[in-house]
Design an enzyme around this catalytic site. Structure first.
Site, PDB file in Angstrom:
ATOM      1  N   TYR A  42       0.817  -1.342  -0.109  1.00  0.00           N
ATOM      2  CA  TYR A  42      -0.055   0.104   0.028  1.00  0.00           C
ATOM      3  C   TYR A  42       1.025   1.415   0.029  1.00  0.00           C
ATOM      4  O   TYR A  42       1.680   1.415   0.602  1.00  0.00           O
ATOM      5  CB  TYR A  42      -0.906   0.099   1.461  1.00  0.00           C
ATOM      6  CG  TYR A  42      -1.783  -1.334   1.342  1.00  0.00           C
ATOM      7  CD1 TYR A  42      -3.014  -1.576   0.476  1.00  0.00           C
ATOM      8  CD2 TYR A  42      -1.392  -2.255   2.084  1.00  0.00           C
ATOM      9  CE1 TYR A  42      -3.870  -2.525   0.488  1.00  0.00           C
ATOM     10  CE2 TYR A  42      -2.235  -3.523   2.313  1.00  0.00           C
ATOM     11  CZ  TYR A  42      -3.354  -3.472   1.498  1.00  0.00           C
ATOM     12  OH  TYR A  42      -4.017  -4.817   1.649  1.00  0.00           O
ATOM     13  N   ARG A  43       0.454   2.190  -0.840  1.00  0.00           N
ATOM     14  CA  ARG A  43       1.176   3.332  -0.990  1.00  0.00           C
ATOM     15  C   ARG A  43       0.814   4.350   0.279  1.00  0.00           C
ATOM     16  O   ARG A  43      -0.470   4.452   0.609  1.00  0.00           O
ATOM     17  CB  ARG A  43       1.025   4.160  -2.278  1.00  0.00           C
ATOM     18  CG  ARG A  43       1.358   5.575  -2.178  1.00  0.00           C
ATOM     19  CD  ARG A  43       2.885   5.875  -2.598  1.00  0.00           C
ATOM     20  NE  ARG A  43       3.182   7.192  -2.166  1.00  0.00           N
ATOM     21  CZ  ARG A  43       3.174   8.087  -3.167  1.00  0.00           C
ATOM     22  NH1 ARG A  43       2.575   7.780  -4.393  1.00  0.00           N
ATOM     23  NH2 ARG A  43       3.339   9.174  -2.735  1.00  0.00           N
TER      24      ARG A  43
ATOM     25  N   GLU B 259       0.747  24.865  15.170  1.00  0.00           N
ATOM     26  CA  GLU B 259       1.242  25.585  14.075  1.00  0.00           C
ATOM     27  C   GLU B 259       0.762  26.869  13.856  1.00  0.00           C
ATOM     28  O   GLU B 259       1.409  28.035  13.463  1.00  0.00           O
ATOM     29  CB  GLU B 259       0.734  24.860  12.662  1.00  0.00           C
ATOM     30  CG  GLU B 259       1.600  23.410  12.184  1.00  0.00           C
ATOM     31  CD  GLU B 259       3.168  23.768  11.898  1.00  0.00           C
ATOM     32  OE1 GLU B 259       3.332  25.006  11.669  1.00  0.00           O
ATOM     33  OE2 GLU B 259       3.835  22.770  11.690  1.00  0.00           O
TER      34      GLU B 259
ATOM     35  N   GLU C 148       3.379  29.930  14.044  1.00  0.00           N
ATOM     36  CA  GLU C 148       3.384  30.626  12.486  1.00  0.00           C
ATOM     37  C   GLU C 148       2.899  32.160  13.043  1.00  0.00           C
ATOM     38  O   GLU C 148       3.321  32.984  12.214  1.00  0.00           O
ATOM     39  CB  GLU C 148       2.700  30.185  11.718  1.00  0.00           C
ATOM     40  CG  GLU C 148       3.595  28.929  11.149  1.00  0.00           C
ATOM     41  CD  GLU C 148       3.117  28.403   9.743  1.00  0.00           C
ATOM     42  OE1 GLU C 148       3.846  27.694   9.131  1.00  0.00           O
ATOM     43  OE2 GLU C 148       1.854  28.655   9.360  1.00  0.00           O
TER      44      GLU C 148
ATOM     45  N   PRO D 212      -5.709  14.412  -5.553  1.00  0.00           N
ATOM     46  CA  PRO D 212      -4.133  14.441  -6.212  1.00  0.00           C
ATOM     47  C   PRO D 212      -3.531  15.568  -7.035  1.00  0.00           C
ATOM     48  O   PRO D 212      -4.444  16.278  -7.598  1.00  0.00           O
ATOM     49  CB  PRO D 212      -4.434  13.238  -7.400  1.00  0.00           C
ATOM     50  CG  PRO D 212      -5.526  12.460  -6.777  1.00  0.00           C
ATOM     51  CD  PRO D 212      -6.393  13.309  -6.047  1.00  0.00           C
TER      52      PRO D 212
ATOM     53  N   GLU E 132       5.022  37.274   6.912  1.00  0.00           N
ATOM     54  CA  GLU E 132       4.035  38.043   7.284  1.00  0.00           C
ATOM     55  C   GLU E 132       2.925  37.705   7.701  1.00  0.00           C
ATOM     56  O   GLU E 132       2.611  36.422   7.217  1.00  0.00           O
ATOM     57  CB  GLU E 132       3.692  39.164   6.107  1.00  0.00           C
ATOM     58  CG  GLU E 132       4.997  39.937   5.335  1.00  0.00           C
ATOM     59  CD  GLU E 132       4.392  40.558   4.220  1.00  0.00           C
ATOM     60  OE1 GLU E 132       3.273  41.401   4.170  1.00  0.00           O
ATOM     61  OE2 GLU E 132       5.228  40.763   3.212  1.00  0.00           O
TER      62      GLU E 132
ATOM     63  N   GLU F 141      -1.273  38.814   7.875  1.00  0.00           N
ATOM     64  CA  GLU F 141      -2.271  39.941   7.867  1.00  0.00           C
ATOM     65  C   GLU F 141      -3.627  39.402   7.725  1.00  0.00           C
ATOM     66  O   GLU F 141      -4.026  38.365   7.492  1.00  0.00           O
ATOM     67  CB  GLU F 141      -1.955  40.674   6.493  1.00  0.00           C
ATOM     68  CG  GLU F 141      -0.667  41.271   6.154  1.00  0.00           C
ATOM     69  CD  GLU F 141      -0.336  42.293   7.022  1.00  0.00           C
ATOM     70  OE1 GLU F 141      -1.485  43.004   7.631  1.00  0.00           O
ATOM     71  OE2 GLU F 141       0.736  42.785   7.221  1.00  0.00           O
TER      72      GLU F 141
END
Length: 259
Positions: free
Chosen positions: A15-16, A88, A92, A109, A142, A144
């Site tokens: 399996y991928r 996150e 950020e 995909p 940045e 905003e």
């Protein structure tokens, strides 16, 4: 067959697996322009975006560098997608301790030039003071706030234009089908102040027409008049003040069509 026997026959190489697993966060707020005397406020729905820095935190060229994007990043092995979203966002933008909710998974995909990347999308809508300390850091050069009227005209990274479109629809439902509007109002408000919040996400005539909404607010079971109190805050003529009350409400509480 026991699980142990089944696992011996299981071949993960058949399996991928994805090339990455990420979280993205759409944070909205409503900004209000200073109202003229005896006029209701003019409000506008905004979304917080970062500009992707030219290099990543390790000094390597960044993917989709220089484009505007939702805050977000890769999920670490020891955390959930929701925990990653919280981390996150903090790393950020400096924004933390706001209520996030998951609203979608994006796995089309080709959505990311780095490979098969699956992203979990989260949203929040908060008063602007929760974002006052925002500051770009980590992979962001940045940070905003952009009006949702203009945001899709920007050069956006990855498939973030689609995620933002979907998030805007979620926010419309949030404001029109819950009492979330109270977060952007004083405790005691006029019908036109509530109207201004709702007009950030709809142009339905039941809300946009002053006379229609002035009548409508009197019939809403989750709003009550503040007895004996009026104000000239939004009109030269004294206008009735209202407040939200705690009550279980159904969908489409303002009886409006989605716009």
């Amino acid at each position: 067959m026991s699980n142990e026997q089944a696992l011996k026959q299981y071949d993960a190489k058949k399996y991928r697996t994805p090339d990455g697993y990420t979280s993205d966060i759409a944070v909205f707020t409503i900004l209000s322009e200073k109202a003229e005397p005896f006029k209701p406020p003019v409000m506008d729905l905004h979304i917080m975006l970062i500009k992707r820095s030219m290099t990543d935190s390790e000094g390597r060229p960044n993917i989709e560098a220089g484009k505007w994007a939702l805050p977000g990043g890769f999920v670490a092995p020891e955390e959930s997608a929701f925990q990653s979203a919280q981390r996150e966002l903090r790393e950020e933008t400096g924004v933390s301790q706001i209520h996030l909710e998951h609203f979608g998974v994006y796995d089309t995909p080709g959505r990311d030039p780095r490979g098969w990347i699956i992203s979990n999308a989260h949203y929040a809508i908060v008063p602007e003071h929760h974002l006052a300390s925002r500051e770009a850091n980590d992979d962001a050069s940045e940070v905003e706030l952009f009006s949702v009227k203009d945001v899709l005209e920007l050069d956006l990274a990855f498939d973030h234009a689609q995620i933002i479109r979907d998030a805007i629809e979620v926010i419309k439902q949030k404001l029109l089908e819950t009492t979330a509007a109270k977060e952007f109002l004083p405790k005691e408000f006029t019908y036109s102040e509530l109207q201004a919040v709702l007009l950030t996400v709809t142009n339905d005539s039941a809300i946009a027409l002053d006379a229609a909404f002035a009548r409508k607010i009197k019939s809403l079971p989750f709003i009550q008049e503040v007895e004996g109190k009026k104000t000239t805050r939004t009109s030269k003529k004294p206008t009735q003040l209202y407040r939200f009350i705690e009550i279980e409400v159904n969908n489409s509480i303002y009886h409006t069509k989605k716009q």
